[in-house]
Design an enzyme around this catalytic site. Structure first.
Site, PDB file in Angstrom:
ATOM      1  N   TYR A 115      -6.316 -47.706 -45.230  1.00  0.00           N
ATOM      2  CA  TYR A 115      -6.358 -47.338 -43.856  1.00  0.00           C
ATOM      3  C   TYR A 115      -7.934 -47.307 -43.770  1.00  0.00           C
ATOM      4  O   TYR A 115      -8.176 -46.160 -43.003  1.00  0.00           O
ATOM      5  CB  TYR A 115      -5.736 -46.341 -43.318  1.00  0.00           C
ATOM      6  CG  TYR A 115      -4.047 -46.571 -43.160  1.00  0.00           C
ATOM      7  CD1 TYR A 115      -3.426 -47.505 -42.158  1.00  0.00           C
ATOM      8  CD2 TYR A 115      -3.466 -45.807 -44.490  1.00  0.00           C
ATOM      9  CE1 TYR A 115      -2.270 -47.759 -42.440  1.00  0.00           C
ATOM     10  CE2 TYR A 115      -2.105 -46.353 -44.187  1.00  0.00           C
ATOM     11  CZ  TYR A 115      -1.593 -47.024 -43.420  1.00  0.00           C
ATOM     12  OH  TYR A 115      -0.014 -47.541 -43.200  1.00  0.00           O
TER      13      TYR A 115
ATOM     14  N   TYR B 169       8.078 -43.344 -39.364  1.00  0.00           N
ATOM     15  CA  TYR B 169       7.474 -44.203 -40.342  1.00  0.00           C
ATOM     16  C   TYR B 169       8.364 -44.636 -41.423  1.00  0.00           C
ATOM     17  O   TYR B 169       8.913 -43.871 -41.866  1.00  0.00           O
ATOM     18  CB  TYR B 169       6.277 -43.329 -40.806  1.00  0.00           C
ATOM     19  CG  TYR B 169       5.291 -44.033 -41.776  1.00  0.00           C
ATOM     20  CD1 TYR B 169       4.479 -45.246 -41.486  1.00  0.00           C
ATOM     21  CD2 TYR B 169       5.637 -43.849 -43.113  1.00  0.00           C
ATOM     22  CE1 TYR B 169       3.913 -46.027 -42.320  1.00  0.00           C
ATOM     23  CE2 TYR B 169       5.120 -44.814 -44.177  1.00  0.00           C
ATOM     24  CZ  TYR B 169       4.126 -45.807 -43.763  1.00  0.00           C
ATOM     25  OH  TYR B 169       3.512 -46.600 -44.425  1.00  0.00           O
TER      26      TYR B 169
ATOM     27  N   ASP C 249      16.092 -42.468 -44.403  1.00  0.00           N
ATOM     28  CA  ASP C 249      14.959 -42.678 -45.208  1.00  0.00           C
ATOM     29  C   ASP C 249      14.422 -41.160 -45.612  1.00  0.00           C
ATOM     30  O   ASP C 249      13.507 -40.443 -44.933  1.00  0.00           O
ATOM     31  CB  ASP C 249      13.695 -43.256 -44.363  1.00  0.00           C
ATOM     32  CG  ASP C 249      12.508 -43.525 -45.252  1.00  0.00           C
ATOM     33  OD1 ASP C 249      12.343 -43.113 -46.220  1.00  0.00           O
ATOM     34  OD2 ASP C 249      11.687 -44.448 -44.584  1.00  0.00           O
TER      35      ASP C 249
ATOM     36  N   LYS D 223       8.551 -41.560 -53.297  1.00  0.00           N
ATOM     37  CA  LYS D 223       7.448 -40.421 -53.390  1.00  0.00           C
ATOM     38  C   LYS D 223       7.780 -39.479 -54.492  1.00  0.00           C
ATOM     39  O   LYS D 223       7.449 -39.734 -55.544  1.00  0.00           O
ATOM     40  CB  LYS D 223       7.290 -39.773 -52.065  1.00  0.00           C
ATOM     41  CG  LYS D 223       6.855 -40.632 -51.087  1.00  0.00           C
ATOM     42  CD  LYS D 223       5.944 -40.108 -49.906  1.00  0.00           C
ATOM     43  CE  LYS D 223       5.143 -40.727 -49.130  1.00  0.00           C
ATOM     44  NZ  LYS D 223       5.567 -41.490 -47.940  1.00  0.00           N
TER      45      LYS D 223
HETATM   46  C1  LIG Z   1       5.656 -42.863 -47.771  1.00  0.00           C
HETATM   47  C2  LIG Z   1       6.812 -43.371 -47.050  1.00  0.00           C
HETATM   48  C3  LIG Z   1       7.263 -44.731 -46.972  1.00  0.00           C
HETATM   49  C4  LIG Z   1       6.822 -45.700 -47.713  1.00  0.00           C
HETATM   50  O1  LIG Z   1       6.588 -45.620 -49.030  1.00  0.00           O
HETATM   51  P1  LIG Z   1       5.562 -46.143 -49.995  1.00  0.00           P
HETATM   52  O2  LIG Z   1       5.806 -45.788 -51.496  1.00  0.00           O
HETATM   53  O3  LIG Z   1       4.164 -45.928 -49.446  1.00  0.00           O
HETATM   54  O4  LIG Z   1       5.951 -47.785 -49.851  1.00  0.00           O
HETATM   55  C5  LIG Z   1       8.580 -45.024 -46.299  1.00  0.00           C
HETATM   56  N1  LIG Z   1       9.239 -44.051 -45.546  1.00  0.00           N
HETATM   57  C6  LIG Z   1       8.849 -42.899 -45.438  1.00  0.00           C
HETATM   58  C7  LIG Z   1       9.585 -41.521 -44.818  1.00  0.00           C
HETATM   59  C8  LIG Z   1       7.335 -42.269 -46.331  1.00  0.00           C
HETATM   60  O5  LIG Z   1       6.875 -41.132 -46.179  1.00  0.00           O
END
Ligand SMILES: *Cc1c(COP(=O)(O)O)cnc(C)c1O
Length: 449
Positions: free
Chosen positions: A28, A161, A262, A291
């Site tokens: 970004y 997100y 997620d 993560k």
């Molecule tokens: C960071 C994140 C993603 C994307 O993960 P990447 O490893 O950057 O592709 C998806 N969902 C959530 C909630 C996130 O915090």
């Protein structure tokens, strides 16, 4: 002055940074007017060592992924031992102990009912996999029932997100996810308002009125509902009421819609529970992890699902789930993930998170009274200050480096999400730096963006 953190001369450092500025994309970040980047030599425990000599206490956990600190002997050892055997073998037709052990751990630690694991390379890909699983599941169901396929859309909430790839982006917040740029190519999905009742506030069913109405109106078209459990992270570190997620589970059951949680940002202890779904006592049908999965060492993600979903997909026309990344089940990543999870459990992560939360509550909450502050929020190992104005990233970053910390705010949000091994003294240094910049006009933009 002798700089123990690098063998590079200042002029070598400058030429590296110049090449970086002119040729290397950063996340970004504009290539024509890039924000400055700082050259890192090494990192140890909770400190990041810059080549220029500064030692910074890390408040970001390298985008929320580091749990046990940098350069950890146990994690290093896991990587070395695995690489001495093999770093990677294809996962088609071959398997190995590191991947199998990891999947066993994930199945036993995540909420009951998630029994099948699909390994992939990054969070965004695990979301792509989750969405594809849901769509392929609904396809197989329609096929079995000999009914036309209508459940082809996703449903989510605003302010979410889920990653930067196209399918993931299509369920990100339409405004902050810049949907207008990609309007012609993005899949169109349904959006409910973001949860508005905060974690810790009094619950009211008003918060799900529109959500329920949209479920009722569109359920025939909806394959799955996707949401970040309890914490809307990139959308501004907003913590919402666990009853909201419970209601999502009930509505999904009622309308035959799959629930995708997620947990990429919330998994492995961050919010005070091992997985944020536990705040609501629910099991999603599909869960994404990423993560913190490898303790911040290497990219790895997982998508878990119920046996029912896996079986339905496997009995469908395709006969299998249509996905298979080249580096699926990467042995180095699985080995370090195993070591990270073992450390997490051995380290009494609950006390670690609790201690962080206590210090954050004590030192961040009083900043609520500051004229520049709109709100402060703490949950588990996450502490956030929402300002009335957006920050001037270049200036605030420079000041944080001068103050000996690594904190990278976005928009009006100055937040920390430190490695779990951080001590109280280091944590106070982070919060003091946050308090210091609040008093500095040049760290903020004049208009609220
Ligand atoms: C960071 C994140 C993603 C994307 O993960 P990447 O490893 O950057 O592709 C998806 N969902 C959530 C909630 C996130 O915090």
């Amino acid at each position: 002055m002798h700089n123990k953190h690098t063998d590079l001369t200042p002029s070598e450092q400058n030429s590296l940074l110049l090449f970086d500025k002119e040729n290397v994309w950063h996340p970004y970040t504009s290539m024509s007017e890039p924000l400055p980047s700082y050259l890192v030599d090494s990192a140890n425990g909770v400190t990041i060592n810059l080549a220029s000599g500064e030692e910074l206490i890390d408040g970001m956990s390298s985008w929320w992924s580091v749990l046990h600190g940098y350069n950890h002997p146990a994690l290093n050892k896991a990587l070395q031992e695995q690489s001495a055997k093999m770093s990677h073998v294809m996962f088609g037709g071959l398997t190995h102990k590191s991947a199998i052990t990891l999947c066993e751990k994930l199945i036993s630690l995540t909420p009951d009912g998630l029994d099948k694991v699909f390994l992939s390379d990054s969070g965004s890909v695990s979301v792509e996999v989750a969405m594809k699983m849901a769509l392929q599941y609904q396809h197989a169901v329609a096929e079995k029932k000999k009914t036309p396929l209508t459940k082809t859309k996703l449903f989510t909430v605003k302010n979410g997100y889920h990653g930067d790839t196209f399918a993931a982006m299509s369920v990100c917040d339409p405004v902050t996810g810049m949907h207008q740029i990609f309007e012609q190519v993005l899949m169109q999905h349904y959006f409910a308002p973001a949860p508005s009742i905060k974690f810790g506030d009094k619950w009211s069913n008003n918060d799900i009125t529109e959500l329920s109405a949209l479920f009722e109106q569109h359920h025939n078209e909806i394959a799955a509902f996707i949401i970040e459990p309890i914490v809307q992270g990139t959308g501004g570190m907003r913590f919402y009421h666990p009853e909201y997620l419970k209601a999502c589970r009930l509505l999904c059951d009622k309308y035959d819609v799959l629930l995708i949680a997620d947990e990429i940002a919330t998994g492995f202890g961050r919010t005070g529970k091992l997985f944020a779904c536990e705040w609501s006592g629910i099991t999603p049908d599909i869960m994404c992890l990423g993560k913190t999965l490898t303790g911040g060492y290497i990219t790895l993600a997982a998508t878990l699902c119920s046996s029912h979903i896996a079986q339905t997909i496997s009995e469908g026309a395709a006969g299998c789930f249509m996905h298979g990344p080249t580096f699926m089940g990467n042995a180095l990543a699985c080995a370090v993930a195993n070591a990270s999870i073992d450390l997490l459990l051995a380290n009494d992560w609950q006390s670690q998170v609790h201690a962080i939360e206590e210090t954050l509550v004590e030192h961040i909450t009083p900043l609520n009274k500051h004229v520049r502050v709109k709100d402060t929020r703490v949950l588990g190992s996450i502490g956030a200050i929402e300002c009335k104005q957006s920050v001037n990233v270049a200036q605030i970053q420079k000041r944080f480096v001068e103050l000996g910390v690594w904190i990278r705010p976005f928009g009006p949000l100055i937040y920390i999400i430190p490695p779990l091994i951080i001590n109280t003294e280091q944590l106070k240094t982070l919060v003091n730096a946050m308090a210091t910049v609040l008093d500095e006009d040049e760290c903020f933009n004049l208009i609220n963006e």
